[in-house]
Design a protein around this motif. Structure first.
Motif, PDB file in Angstrom:
ATOM      1  N   LEU A 194       0.760  -1.438  -0.096  1.00 59.11           N
ATOM      2  CA  LEU A 194      -0.317  -0.007  -0.527  1.00 59.11           C
ATOM      3  C   LEU A 194       0.992   1.809   0.122  1.00 59.11           C
ATOM      4  CD1 LEU A 194      -2.740  -1.268   2.489  1.00 59.11           C
ATOM      5  CD2 LEU A 194      -2.910  -0.720   0.027  1.00 59.11           C
ATOM      6  N   ARG A 195       2.195   0.771   0.641  1.00 61.04           N
ATOM      7  CA  ARG A 195       3.291   2.199   0.505  1.00 61.04           C
ATOM      8  C   ARG A 195       3.341   1.750  -1.099  1.00 61.04           C
ATOM      9  NH1 ARG A 195       7.512   3.058  -0.045  1.00 61.04           N
ATOM     10  NH2 ARG A 195       8.881   1.064   0.043  1.00 61.04           N
ATOM     11  N   ILE A 196       4.047   1.639  -1.488  1.00 57.96           N
ATOM     12  CA  ILE A 196       4.416   1.733  -3.212  1.00 57.96           C
ATOM     13  C   ILE A 196       3.423   1.667  -4.310  1.00 57.96           C
ATOM     14  CG2 ILE A 196       6.724   0.251  -2.027  1.00 57.96           C
ATOM     15  CD1 ILE A 196       5.462  -2.522  -3.985  1.00 57.96           C
ATOM     16  N   GLY A 197       2.141   0.804  -4.226  1.00 57.64           N
ATOM     17  CA  GLY A 197       0.788   0.878  -5.127  1.00 57.64           C
ATOM     18  C   GLY A 197       0.171   2.148  -4.233  1.00 57.64           C
ATOM     19  N   ARG A 198      -1.050   2.399  -5.395  1.00 59.89           N
ATOM     20  CA  ARG A 198      -1.809   3.524  -5.034  1.00 59.89           C
ATOM     21  C   ARG A 198      -2.788   2.431  -4.387  1.00 59.89           C
ATOM     22  NH1 ARG A 198       0.890   7.070  -8.664  1.00 59.89           N
ATOM     23  NH2 ARG A 198       1.038   9.209  -8.000  1.00 59.89           N
ATOM     24  N   ARG A 199      -3.000   1.808  -5.332  1.00 59.39           N
ATOM     25  CA  ARG A 199      -4.133   0.381  -4.752  1.00 59.39           C
ATOM     26  C   ARG A 199      -3.337  -0.827  -5.071  1.00 59.39           C
ATOM     27  NH1 ARG A 199      -8.036   1.929  -9.564  1.00 59.39           N
ATOM     28  NH2 ARG A 199     -10.231   1.651  -8.455  1.00 59.39           N
ATOM     29  N   ALA A 200      -3.722  -1.386  -3.985  1.00 59.65           N
ATOM     30  CA  ALA A 200      -3.488  -3.345  -4.195  1.00 59.65           C
ATOM     31  C   ALA A 200      -4.328  -4.533  -4.738  1.00 59.65           C
ATOM     32  CB  ALA A 200      -2.297  -2.990  -2.908  1.00 59.65           C
ATOM     33  N   PHE A 201      -3.980  -4.951  -4.926  1.00 55.18           N
ATOM     34  CA  PHE A 201      -4.630  -6.994  -4.996  1.00 55.18           C
ATOM     35  C   PHE A 201      -4.603  -7.605  -4.574  1.00 55.18           C
ATOM     36  CE2 PHE A 201      -6.136  -4.332  -9.389  1.00 55.18           C
ATOM     37  CZ  PHE A 201      -7.814  -5.009 -10.066  1.00 55.18           C
ATOM     38  N   VAL A 202      -5.686  -8.126  -3.851  1.00 53.49           N
ATOM     39  CA  VAL A 202      -5.214  -8.912  -2.659  1.00 53.49           C
ATOM     40  C   VAL A 202      -5.341 -10.163  -3.192  1.00 53.49           C
ATOM     41  CG1 VAL A 202      -3.566 -10.070  -0.559  1.00 53.49           C
ATOM     42  CG2 VAL A 202      -3.356  -7.129  -1.012  1.00 53.49           C
ATOM     43  N   SER A 203      -4.801 -11.428  -3.439  1.00 54.54           N
ATOM     44  CA  SER A 203      -5.427 -12.875  -3.552  1.00 54.54           C
ATOM     45  C   SER A 203      -4.961 -13.940  -2.761  1.00 54.54           C
ATOM     46  CB  SER A 203      -6.056 -13.329  -5.408  1.00 54.54           C
ATOM     47  OG  SER A 203      -5.082 -14.053  -5.550  1.00 54.54           O
ATOM     48  N   PHE A 204      -5.539 -14.811  -2.339  1.00 55.20           N
ATOM     49  CA  PHE A 204      -5.155 -15.913  -1.154  1.00 55.20           C
ATOM     50  C   PHE A 204      -6.480 -17.169  -0.932  1.00 55.20           C
ATOM     51  CE2 PHE A 204      -7.460 -12.550   1.759  1.00 55.20           C
ATOM     52  CZ  PHE A 204      -8.060 -13.453   2.005  1.00 55.20           C
ATOM     53  N   PRO A 205      -5.991 -17.922  -0.322  1.00 58.09           N
ATOM     54  CA  PRO A 205      -6.917 -19.315  -0.784  1.00 58.09           C
ATOM     55  C   PRO A 205      -7.590 -18.854   0.960  1.00 58.09           C
ATOM     56  CG  PRO A 205      -4.248 -19.512  -0.125  1.00 58.09           C
ATOM     57  CD  PRO A 205      -4.444 -18.652  -0.874  1.00 58.09           C
ATOM     58  N   ASN A 206      -8.300 -19.607   1.209  1.00 51.76           N
ATOM     59  CA  ASN A 206      -9.243 -19.452   2.204  1.00 51.76           C
ATOM     60  C   ASN A 206      -9.200 -20.856   2.999  1.00 51.76           C
ATOM     61  OD1 ASN A 206     -11.174 -18.680   3.946  1.00 51.76           O
ATOM     62  ND2 ASN A 206     -13.077 -18.748   3.239  1.00 51.76           N
ATOM     63  N   PHE A 207      -8.129 -20.408   3.825  1.00 60.30           N
ATOM     64  CA  PHE A 207      -8.345 -21.980   4.756  1.00 60.30           C
ATOM     65  C   PHE A 207     -10.086 -22.081   5.546  1.00 60.30           C
ATOM     66  CE2 PHE A 207      -4.547 -21.376   3.778  1.00 60.30           C
ATOM     67  CZ  PHE A 207      -3.920 -22.262   3.932  1.00 60.30           C
ATOM     68  N   ALA A 208     -10.790 -20.730   5.524  1.00 68.24           N
ATOM     69  CA  ALA A 208     -11.724 -21.341   6.772  1.00 68.24           C
ATOM     70  C   ALA A 208     -12.802 -22.171   5.220  1.00 68.24           C
ATOM     71  CB  ALA A 208     -13.150 -20.001   6.851  1.00 68.24           C
ATOM     72  N   TYR A 209     -12.249 -22.561   3.894  1.00 69.53           N
ATOM     73  CA  TYR A 209     -13.845 -22.743   3.163  1.00 69.53           C
ATOM     74  C   TYR A 209     -14.498 -24.087   3.835  1.00 69.53           C
ATOM     75  CZ  TYR A 209     -15.355 -25.474  -1.029  1.00 69.53           C
ATOM     76  OH  TYR A 209     -15.638 -25.851  -2.623  1.00 69.53           O
ATOM     77  N   TRP A 210     -15.851 -24.685   3.720  1.00 71.54           N
ATOM     78  CA  TRP A 210     -16.326 -25.492   4.204  1.00 71.54           C
ATOM     79  C   TRP A 210     -15.514 -26.474   3.863  1.00 71.54           C
ATOM     80  CZ3 TRP A 210     -17.960 -29.791   1.675  1.00 71.54           C
ATOM     81  CH2 TRP A 210     -18.441 -30.102   1.068  1.00 71.54           C
ATOM     82  N   ARG A 211     -14.436 -27.447   2.836  1.00 69.14           N
ATOM     83  CA  ARG A 211     -14.203 -28.103   2.569  1.00 69.14           C
ATOM     84  C   ARG A 211     -12.932 -28.533   3.668  1.00 69.14           C
ATOM     85  NH1 ARG A 211     -14.985 -30.329  -3.773  1.00 69.14           N
ATOM     86  NH2 ARG A 211     -17.558 -30.268  -3.231  1.00 69.14           N
ATOM     87  N   VAL A 212     -12.324 -27.414   3.738  1.00 68.37           N
ATOM     88  CA  VAL A 212     -11.362 -27.341   4.532  1.00 68.37           C
ATOM     89  C   VAL A 212     -11.704 -27.702   6.102  1.00 68.37           C
ATOM     90  CG1 VAL A 212      -8.952 -25.660   5.721  1.00 68.37           C
ATOM     91  CG2 VAL A 212      -9.634 -26.206   3.055  1.00 68.37           C
ATOM     92  N   ARG A 213     -12.585 -27.109   6.151  1.00 72.11           N
ATOM     93  CA  ARG A 213     -13.635 -27.622   8.234  1.00 72.11           C
ATOM     94  C   ARG A 213     -13.632 -28.856   7.626  1.00 72.11           C
ATOM     95  NH1 ARG A 213     -16.939 -22.321   9.922  1.00 72.11           N
ATOM     96  NH2 ARG A 213     -15.682 -20.142   8.823  1.00 72.11           N
TER      97      ARG A 213
END
Length: 196
Positions: A103-122
């Protein structure tokens, strides 16, 4: 739209033409090449894995070998319109600091990640008692690069606590979009567009 991975396709769809971007953890440069060729962006990348750096450079991309945990500090403030961190946040040693640098070097940021609370993981944890192996998390616990597992609700709380603005968010199960309602349980992946 493209043959990009679903989270990358969302990012690609929402990057402004001719923008300056830094793709952190850019892999072999697939997203950067697509953005360069279709959106005419000024694309730069940083990647830890030397083989991926070589593949990206072979595509004619400007990619350097570096570590998001330490090397983002070398970039000037507001140097990019977008900083992109796709499927990398959970692999960093200090994700809070990496997000601060994005957020310092970019005016905006895209962040994607796997969700560890997804029902199949649970489900896997509750009924099998073992760390899950799923299409989104394809390797066993001892071979994973993931060191800071997080959930959609964790990320929402993180940005709220720090006063970070969420401009948009997309939630995915496979290549299908899921609504924000119940996303913490129903989405495998998340993509957030954030700014200071």
């Amino acid at each position: 739209m493209t043959t990009l991975r679903p989270d990358l396709a969302i990012i690609a769809e929402h990057v402004t033409p001719a923008a300056r971007i830094l793709d952190v953890g850019c892999g072999d440069g697939e997203l950067m090449a697509w953005l360069r060729d279709t959106r005419h962006v000024d694309a730069r990348g940083i990647e830890l894995d030397g083989t991926n750096v070589s593949a990206a450079v072979a595509r004619g991309l400007s990619v350097v070998q570096g570590d998001a945990d330490t090397d983002l500090a070398n970039y000037p403030t507001d140097a990019f319109d977008y900083a992109i961190l796709s499927q990398t946040l959970q692999t960093t040693r200090a994700p809070d600091k990496v997000l601060g640098e994005l957020l310092r070097i970019g005016r905006r940021a895209f962040v994607s990640f796997p969700n560890f609370a997804y029902w199949r993981v649970r489900w896997s944890l509750a009924w099998g008692g073992r760390m899950p192996v799923t299409p989104a998390l394809p390797v066993s616990w001892y071979a994973t690069e993931n060191i800071h597992q997080l959930t959609i609700d964790d990320f929402r709380a993180f940005v709220a606590e720090r006063g970070i603005t969420v401009e948009n968010a997309w939630f995915l199960t496979g290549n299908r979009r899921t609504s924000a309602a119940g996303a913490n349980l129903r989405a495998e992946h998340a993509v957030f567009l954030i700014r200071r």
